[in-house]
Design an enzyme around this catalytic site. Structure first.
Site, mmCIF file in Angstrom:
data_model
loop_
_atom_site.group_PDB
_atom_site.id
_atom_site.type_symbol
_atom_site.label_atom_id
_atom_site.label_comp_id
_atom_site.label_asym_id
_atom_site.label_seq_id
_atom_site.Cartn_x
_atom_site.Cartn_y
_atom_site.Cartn_z
ATOM 1 C CB CYS A 153 101.273 48.299 -2.662
ATOM 2 S SG CYS A 153 100.035 48.067 -3.942
ATOM 3 C CB CYS A 156 97.579 47.983 -2.016
ATOM 4 S SG CYS A 156 98.571 47.041 -3.157
ATOM 5 C CG ASP A 157 98.269 50.001 1.412
ATOM 6 O OD1 ASP A 157 97.278 49.259 1.470
ATOM 7 O OD2 ASP A 157 99.433 49.608 1.620
#
Ligand code: NDP
Length: 325
Positions: A153, A156-157
């Site tokens: 992701c 997300c990261d």
């Protein structure tokens, strides 16, 4: 036992659309989500630029808008993990009929029992809107270094790799969107694709190819992800020339497609060869009373716009089904 007209399994765009349509149709509906505010894959999408009327909206914001809409209408949600589903037996079906029709005799509508980690739930129909999850590369180092530089992701990261070098693996919409997103913060992004042509939409292809800090590595597969406590490099191989090399990266984002989350349905619903639930545009599966919506349904185009359309179609089919049974 409380009896629902429809239980919707999943609260991504397809499930939320089904919830909204069910509520507005006056059905007694319950939407199950595994985690609070599950929301589906859209919540992890940085930018959605093809949802009509909302150009460039952030995926999280779009997902929250869907949810707020459902909440505003008073749709019922419950946090529960479905363990198994079984067709109700004849005795149970009679009980169901009595509960739902005031002892009136109807024609063969049986319904289903969903066994969840929160107990049993009875329903006349089900919308399978359980979505899909990330596929893995299945190469050495991937599992060991997940969370230590291997991610599924980018939104997300991606922030962990600001100023660093990252690789994205894949050639679809998600891989290209991830590369574009990462290029905003990373010093260098490699997009590694196993063929010489990207599968992604033309507009995304054009954008990624215009970015000076994105390098596309064609016809290449990742053979190993290496590093002690963090990703340090990738061993890659050109599938045409057979040439192998090492690529120094701090992060690798795997975007090689999705796998339908069909496990609880596959015993009662027929799946296609790729594991998606077989259902046409009316979303009716091979099991009477079970309708498939969104990414878990076998179809050509898996987009937010087709997921929400499925949710609406599934409820419309359910209204017909409930009348005709
Ligand atoms: P796709 O299936 O579209 O693409 C997967 C990519 O990964 C392909 O390029 C494929 O290569 C490659 N791949 C598959 N397996 C491997 C492997 N083992 N090693 C290396 N490469 C591999 O998946 P996406 O996750 O990109 O997208 C999933 C769905 O979500 C799609 O239908 C997409 O259109 C949709 N989507 C919709 C969005 C929206 O509505 N805005 C946004 C993002 C995605 P090859 O091309 O050779 O098969």
């Amino acid at each position: 036992m409380e009896l629902y007209d429809v239980i919707i399994v999943g609260a991504g765009p397809a499930g939320l659309s089904a919830s909204i349509y069910a509520k507005r149709a006056g059905l007694k509906a319950l939407t199950l989500e595994k985690n609070p505010m599950s929301g589906g894959q859209v919540l992890n999408t940085y930018e959605v630029d093809n949802y009509p009327g909302l150009p460039g909206i952030n995926g999280f914001d779009l997902g929250m808008k869907f949810r707020e809409h459902a909440d505003k209408l008073g749709c019922e949600f419950r946090e529960a993990d479905v363990i198994s589903i079984r067709r109700l037996g004849d005795g149970e079906a009679a009980e169901l009929q009595a509960a739902s029709m005031g002892n009136q005799k109807t024609h063969g509508q049986k319904g289903y029992c969903l066994l969840t980690d929160q107990g049993e739930l009875w329903t006349k129909t089900i919308v399978a809107a359980s979505g899909a999850t990330h596929a893995k590369l299945n190469v050495p180092g991937e599992e060991e270094l997940t969370g230590m530089g291997v991610s599924y992701c980018a939104t997300c990261d991606g922030a962990f790799f600001r100023g660093k070098t990252a690789a994205v693996v894949g050639g679809g919409d998600v891989a290209v969107e991830d590369a574009i997103f990462l290029a905003r913060g990373c010093s260098k992004v490699y997009l590694i694709h196993r063929r010489d042509e990207l599968r992604a939409a033309a507009v995304l292809k054009k954008e990624v190819m215009s970015l000076p800090n994105v390098e596309i590595i064609w016809d290449t597969v990742v053979e190993r992800i290496e590093g002690e406590e963090q990703v340090e490099s990738l061993s890659i191989k050109n599938v045409k020339t057979g040439k192998e090399e090492k690529l120094s990266v701090q992060g690798v984002f795997v975007a090689v497609g999705i796998i339908p989350q069909k496990e609880v349905f596959e015993k009662i619903v027929q799946c296609d060869e790729r594991g998606y639930l077989i259902a046409g545009e009316d979303c009716a599966t091979t099991a009477p009373g079970i309708f498939a919506a969104g990414d878990v349904r076998g179809k050509k185009l898996r987009q937010i716009v087709t997921a929400v359309a499925d949710g609406a179609n599934a409820i419309t089919s359910i209204l017909d089904y409930l009348v005709n049974q």
